[in-house]
Write an enzyme that holds these catalytic residues in place. Structure first.
Site, PDB file in Angstrom:
ATOM      1  N   TYR A 249      15.409  30.816   7.912  1.00  0.00           N
ATOM      2  CA  TYR A 249      14.159  31.465   8.337  1.00  0.00           C
ATOM      3  C   TYR A 249      14.095  31.541   9.854  1.00  0.00           C
ATOM      4  CZ  TYR A 249      11.964  30.904   3.723  1.00  0.00           C
ATOM      5  OH  TYR A 249      11.630  30.969   2.402  1.00  0.00           O
TER       6      TYR A 249
ATOM      7  N   LYS B  74       0.838  -1.198   0.000  1.00  0.00           N
ATOM      8  CA  LYS B  74       0.000   0.000   0.000  1.00  0.00           C
ATOM      9  C   LYS B  74       0.876   1.253   0.000  1.00  0.00           C
ATOM     10  CE  LYS B  74      -0.311  -0.501   5.010  1.00  0.00           C
ATOM     11  NZ  LYS B  74      -1.034  -1.204   6.071  1.00  0.00           N
TER      12      LYS B  74
ATOM     13  N   ARG C 106     -11.220  -0.628  14.336  1.00  0.00           N
ATOM     14  CA  ARG C 106     -11.000   0.339  13.261  1.00  0.00           C
ATOM     15  C   ARG C 106     -11.911  -0.054  12.102  1.00  0.00           C
ATOM     16  NH1 ARG C 106      -4.976   0.847  10.815  1.00  0.00           N
ATOM     17  NH2 ARG C 106      -5.655  -1.121   9.926  1.00  0.00           N
TER      18      ARG C 106
ATOM     19  N   MET D 187      11.460  24.504   2.520  1.00  0.00           N
ATOM     20  CA  MET D 187      10.714  23.625   1.621  1.00  0.00           C
ATOM     21  C   MET D 187      11.643  22.851   0.682  1.00  0.00           C
ATOM     22  SD  MET D 187       7.554  24.463  -0.971  1.00  0.00           S
ATOM     23  CE  MET D 187       6.520  25.230   0.248  1.00  0.00           C
TER      24      MET D 187
HETATM   25  C1  PLP Z   1      -0.262  -2.245   6.656  1.00  0.00           C
HETATM   26  C2  PLP Z   1      -0.880  -3.537   6.962  1.00  0.00           C
HETATM   27  C3  PLP Z   1      -0.086  -4.697   7.113  1.00  0.00           C
HETATM   28  C4  PLP Z   1       1.425  -4.669   7.096  1.00  0.00           C
HETATM   29  O1  PLP Z   1       1.929  -4.085   8.283  1.00  0.00           O
HETATM   30  P1  PLP Z   1       3.492  -3.991   8.606  1.00  0.00           P
HETATM   31  O2  PLP Z   1       3.519  -3.609  10.029  1.00  0.00           O
HETATM   32  O3  PLP Z   1       4.038  -2.919   7.713  1.00  0.00           O
HETATM   33  O4  PLP Z   1       4.088  -5.314   8.332  1.00  0.00           O
HETATM   34  C5  PLP Z   1      -0.745  -5.901   7.291  1.00  0.00           C
HETATM   35  N1  PLP Z   1      -2.095  -5.964   7.344  1.00  0.00           N
HETATM   36  C6  PLP Z   1      -2.887  -4.867   7.224  1.00  0.00           C
HETATM   37  C7  PLP Z   1      -4.371  -5.008   7.298  1.00  0.00           C
HETATM   38  C8  PLP Z   1      -2.304  -3.624   7.046  1.00  0.00           C
HETATM   39  O5  PLP Z   1      -3.085  -2.536   6.947  1.00  0.00           O
END
Ligand code: PLP
Length: 401
Positions: A288, A63, A162, A336
């Site tokens: 700055y 992701k 969640r 920046m």
């Molecule tokens: C992000 C995520 C993972 C992976 O987590 P890590 O701690 O980066 O290994 C696994 N399962 C779900 C549902 C996630 O959102």
């Protein structure tokens, strides 16, 4: 285990293209020297390291553009190295991977805004269903499509609070699944809240998960893939490995908890160059807000990396960059596009010297390393955020080594 890659593969998928160079507006030698190098061998090394810890199939979590590393190149590398599947957070992330030629199972863990189920079907994706309305909508879509049955994974909330079907909604979900044979409950999953800090909380969540599994099985529903483990649970709890594991951060070379000893290789290295040098008299200020004042005659180097690249402004008068194999303290406010460091004690520093913001550097003054963990600790965040903060403006260069 059986090879699931072909079963879900799109019949129209084209052969895997070679790993692409990042898109650039100009030839390499005409762009800013600030860049992120991604070690493809590091990714393969970390996948092998995780294979030694678990027998379970590995679905790599890619992701957020593979934690900032570039999802397409990372997915192609891991798919060729034999990863069993990938997980993403959003539908558009999944489609990007299919369009890049990724053929292994792609689990879409969320991001179903507007109930775009037809796209899930069209791209041969595996949806994670986390509420009752989704379950109803997908059942309708699937019953109109020509597929005999569609694989889904159901996510339940065992303590994270969640996303996921809650204990009170669960009986209704079970009834819906039993009533809709066109949806095949291929997977059953949950997510840990405290995998990096507490073995007991993993065990408690797994107890609830097992009890929910029993309810499914008693109703004639038998998911073939039960899964729960992120990187920390993979490192900490063999019981959590179940039928597949979902590591993210560990594949990118970050130990998921303080004393896990997975012996991983960092994958991303962020570097730039010194573009200007000046000598200040004692009493002169930098940047700055004039937040740093020279206490002695000082040499200040300017580096074209700033908070818009992911170098947090909280590193102002706080963090370091590496020059010639030595730590140079960041002085003044990170702006920046530019950052200033004190190189008074790094003799011989010149314009065009390499500067490292993340990773290892060897130079005339020795060897030094800045890890994502170190930055996270200093900036009161976690390594995940340090990696995903490296912004789009920083081109990714992929190294085979
Ligand atoms: C992000 C995520 C993972 C992976 O987590 P890590 O701690 O980066 O290994 C696994 N399962 C779900 C549902 C996630 O959102």
């Amino acid at each position: 285990m059986q090879d699931r890659r072909l079963k879900n593969a799109s019949p129209t998928a084209t052969p895997l293209p070679r790993v692409l160079k990042p898109r650039r507006a100009a030839p390499t030698d005409a762009v800013r020297p600030t860049r992120a190098e991604v070690s493809l061998e590091g990714l393969r090394f970390n996948l092998r390291a995780l294979r030694r810890v678990t027998q379970a199939p590995i679905y790599s979590v890619l992701k957020a553009d593979a934690y900032g590393h570039g999802a397409k190149a990372v997915a192609r590398t891991l798919e060729r190295a034999g990863v069993n599947g990938v997980c993403v957070a959003l539908l558009e992330e999944a489609i990007e991977l299919r369009e890049a030629g990724i053929q292994c199972p792609v689990l879409v863990m969320g991001g179903y805004y507007g109930h775009a189920w037809s796209e899930v079907l069209q791209h041969q994706l595996t949806p994670v269903i986390y509420d009752l309305s989704q379950l109803e909508a997908l059942a309708k879509e699937a019953s109109q499509a020509e597929h005999p049955a569609w694989n889904i994974h159901l996510k339940v909330d065992t303590g994270m609070a969640r996303l996921g079907i809650t204990a009170s909604e669960f009986p209704k979900a079970v009834e819906l699944l039993a009533a809709h044979p066109e949806l095949k409950l291929q997977g059953f999953m949950t997510h840990f809240a405290c995998a990096d800090t507490s073995a007991e909380s993993i065990a408690e969540q797994l107890d609830r998960f097992d009890a929910m599994t029993t309810t499914l099985v008693n109703r004639g529903l038998k998911p073939e893939l039960r899964h729960a483990a992120n990187s920390a649970a993979l490192a900490r709890s063999p019981r959590a490995h179940l039928d597949l594991v979902r590591p993210g951060i560990a594949l990118f070379g970050v130990e998921p908890m303080p004393n896990s000893e997975l012996n991983l290789k960092p994958v991303m290295r962020v570097s730039s160059q010194v573009i200007a040098l000046r000598t200040l008299q004692a009493g002169q200020t930098v940047g700055y807000g004039a937040t740093w004042k020279a206490q002695r005659p000082s040499v200040i180097a300017t580096v074209p990396i700033g908070y818009a690249d992911g170098l947090s402004r909280s590193a102002s008068n706080n963090g370091f960059l590496l020059i010639r194999g030595k730590r140079a303290p960041i002085v003044g406010a990170v702006s920046m596009d530019l950052t200033t460091v004190d190189v008074t004690d790094i003799e011989g520093t010149q314009v065009t010297d390499e500067v490292v913001a993340l990773g290892k550097q060897k130079g005339t003054h020795g060897e030094a390393t800045i890890t994502a963990q170190e930055i996270a600790a200093r900036e009161n965040t976690i390594p995940w955020e340090v990696l995903t903060n490296v912004s789009r403006r920083v081109p990714r260069f992929y190294r085979e080594s």
